[in-house]
Design a protein around this motif. Structure first.
Motif, PDB file in Angstrom:
ATOM      1  N   MET A  70       0.916  -1.359  -0.126  1.00  0.00           N
ATOM      2  CA  MET A  70       0.031   0.163  -0.098  1.00  0.00           C
ATOM      3  C   MET A  70       0.897   1.313  -0.073  1.00  0.00           C
ATOM      4  O   MET A  70       2.092   1.314   0.771  1.00  0.00           O
ATOM      5  CB  MET A  70      -0.876  -0.103   1.145  1.00  0.00           C
ATOM      6  CG  MET A  70      -1.919   1.029   1.317  1.00  0.00           C
ATOM      7  SD  MET A  70      -3.170   0.977   2.617  1.00  0.00           S
ATOM      8  CE  MET A  70      -4.025  -0.260   2.114  1.00  0.00           C
TER       9      MET A  70
ATOM     10  N   PHE B 297      -4.721   6.793   0.454  1.00  0.00           N
ATOM     11  CA  PHE B 297      -3.887   5.141   0.440  1.00  0.00           C
ATOM     12  C   PHE B 297      -4.198   4.417  -0.821  1.00  0.00           C
ATOM     13  O   PHE B 297      -5.645   4.023  -1.377  1.00  0.00           O
ATOM     14  CB  PHE B 297      -4.482   4.380   1.815  1.00  0.00           C
ATOM     15  CG  PHE B 297      -4.090   5.127   3.066  1.00  0.00           C
ATOM     16  CD1 PHE B 297      -2.838   4.798   3.452  1.00  0.00           C
ATOM     17  CD2 PHE B 297      -4.841   6.053   3.607  1.00  0.00           C
ATOM     18  CE1 PHE B 297      -2.408   5.199   4.745  1.00  0.00           C
ATOM     19  CE2 PHE B 297      -4.423   6.610   5.070  1.00  0.00           C
ATOM     20  CZ  PHE B 297      -3.340   6.027   5.527  1.00  0.00           C
ATOM     21  N   ILE B 298      -3.153   4.167  -1.350  1.00  0.00           N
ATOM     22  CA  ILE B 298      -3.311   3.249  -2.643  1.00  0.00           C
ATOM     23  C   ILE B 298      -3.016   2.029  -2.421  1.00  0.00           C
ATOM     24  O   ILE B 298      -1.902   1.681  -2.325  1.00  0.00           O
ATOM     25  CB  ILE B 298      -2.543   4.115  -3.776  1.00  0.00           C
ATOM     26  CG1 ILE B 298      -2.760   5.536  -4.007  1.00  0.00           C
ATOM     27  CG2 ILE B 298      -2.542   3.292  -5.228  1.00  0.00           C
ATOM     28  CD1 ILE B 298      -1.843   6.453  -4.515  1.00  0.00           C
ATOM     29  N   SER B 299      -3.741   1.005  -2.688  1.00  0.00           N
ATOM     30  CA  SER B 299      -3.356  -0.258  -2.870  1.00  0.00           C
ATOM     31  C   SER B 299      -2.747  -1.010  -4.118  1.00  0.00           C
ATOM     32  O   SER B 299      -3.413  -1.239  -5.027  1.00  0.00           O
ATOM     33  CB  SER B 299      -4.890  -1.353  -2.625  1.00  0.00           C
ATOM     34  OG  SER B 299      -4.454  -2.474  -2.578  1.00  0.00           O
ATOM     35  N   SER B 300      -1.426  -0.915  -3.965  1.00  0.00           N
ATOM     36  CA  SER B 300      -0.802  -1.509  -5.200  1.00  0.00           C
ATOM     37  C   SER B 300      -0.947  -2.952  -5.173  1.00  0.00           C
ATOM     38  O   SER B 300      -0.916  -3.427  -6.434  1.00  0.00           O
ATOM     39  CB  SER B 300       0.808  -1.121  -4.908  1.00  0.00           C
ATOM     40  OG  SER B 300       1.290  -1.499  -3.678  1.00  0.00           O
TER      41      SER B 300
ATOM     42  N   ASN C 145       1.105   5.506   0.423  1.00  0.00           N
ATOM     43  CA  ASN C 145       0.298   6.627   1.113  1.00  0.00           C
ATOM     44  C   ASN C 145       0.543   7.915   0.585  1.00  0.00           C
ATOM     45  O   ASN C 145       1.991   8.149   0.327  1.00  0.00           O
ATOM     46  CB  ASN C 145       0.537   6.572   2.690  1.00  0.00           C
ATOM     47  CG  ASN C 145       1.940   6.433   3.030  1.00  0.00           C
ATOM     48  OD1 ASN C 145       2.597   5.678   2.720  1.00  0.00           O
ATOM     49  ND2 ASN C 145       2.235   7.728   4.070  1.00  0.00           N
TER      50      ASN C 145
END
Length: 252
Positions: A100, A125-128, A102
């Motif tokens: 993740m 928050f980006i869920s890679s 941020n």
């Protein structure tokens, strides 16, 4: 490099980096490139143990690289391993070290094609991990398939669908260092050993929910089998070199 910057600043009478600032940057550099390369190698070896055809193809590329450089692993040899890049990229897709990302909005931002506006100072928050296992971009996402990362396949995907190190000006500072370590370690191992699953090791991995870096809950158990190099110039199948054995007399 940091010390040179410091010395140059002193000679010019300007403010440079303090010793604490240099130490802090070096710490982040190694933190970002060391643990991530360790976990990436672990997951890669796990996948290779359960995908012998992929392992054989990668070993062939590694063996050829060693032959071209008379048995020495050079920087140019590592950079020339295209299939190695594909295998590592597929490993990082399936197991991104930091699952993740941020970020903090520096100004009000409207998400394209929507009416949603993210106010300034909003934490994002980006869920890679979620993106890289999304079937829209990677069909059958749990399958380990390095062919996803041929130049043609990469060009056909949308931007920002591969984020194991982040992207843009905040991309991971340890990216090149980490990849170089992983490539070196994998090359040395594959040139000399066949990687096999350890006893009772299963393909599916349960992740450790308490670790910031993506890692297995428990230990990855692998078995290494020493390879014998054959003599390519001998009509009769034989080892390239001498087979050295030790005989120990048994008493009845």
């Amino acid at each position: 490099m940091f010390i040179e910057i410091q010395e140059k600043a002193k000679s010019e009478g300007t403010e440079g980096l303090t010793l604490n600032e240099i130490a802090a940057q070096a710490f982040v550099f190694f933190l970002a490139g060391f643990e991530t390369s360790s976990t990436t190698m672990t997951f890669c070896l796990h996948e290779l143990a359960f995908n012998q055809e992929i392992q054989d193809k990668l070993r062939k590329e590694v063996n050829n690289a060693f032959k071209k450089t008379n048995g020495e692993l050079t920087y140019d040899a590592i950079m020339g391993m295209k299939y190695m890049d594909m295998v590592l990229e597929e490993t990082l897709r399936k197991y991104p070290p930091v699952p993740m990302l941020n970020r903090l909005c520096s100004s009000d931002y409207r998400i394209p094609d929507t009416d949603i506006v993210l106010p300034k100072d909003t934490k994002v928050f980006i869920s890679s991990l979620g993106i890289q296992r999304d079937e829209e971009y990677y069909p059958d996402p749990m399958k380990f398939d390095p062919e996803r990362f041929t130049e043609e396949n990469k060009a056909s995907r949308s931007n920002y669908t591969f984020l194991p190190f982040g992207e843009g000006p905040r991309i991971c500072i340890g990216l090149r260092f980490g990849l170089m370590q992983a490539k070196t370690g994998l090359s040395m191992l594959l040139n000399n050993y066949r990687i096999l699953p350890g006893k009772n090791e299963t393909y599916d991995i349960e992740m450790d929910p308490q670790n910031f870096i993506m890692s297995k809950n428990g230990t990855v158990m692998l078995r290494l089998e020493k390879l014998i190099e054959m003599d390519p110039q001998n009509f009769i199948m034989s080892k390239n070199g001498t087979v050295m054995l030790r005989l120990e007399k048994l008493r009845t």
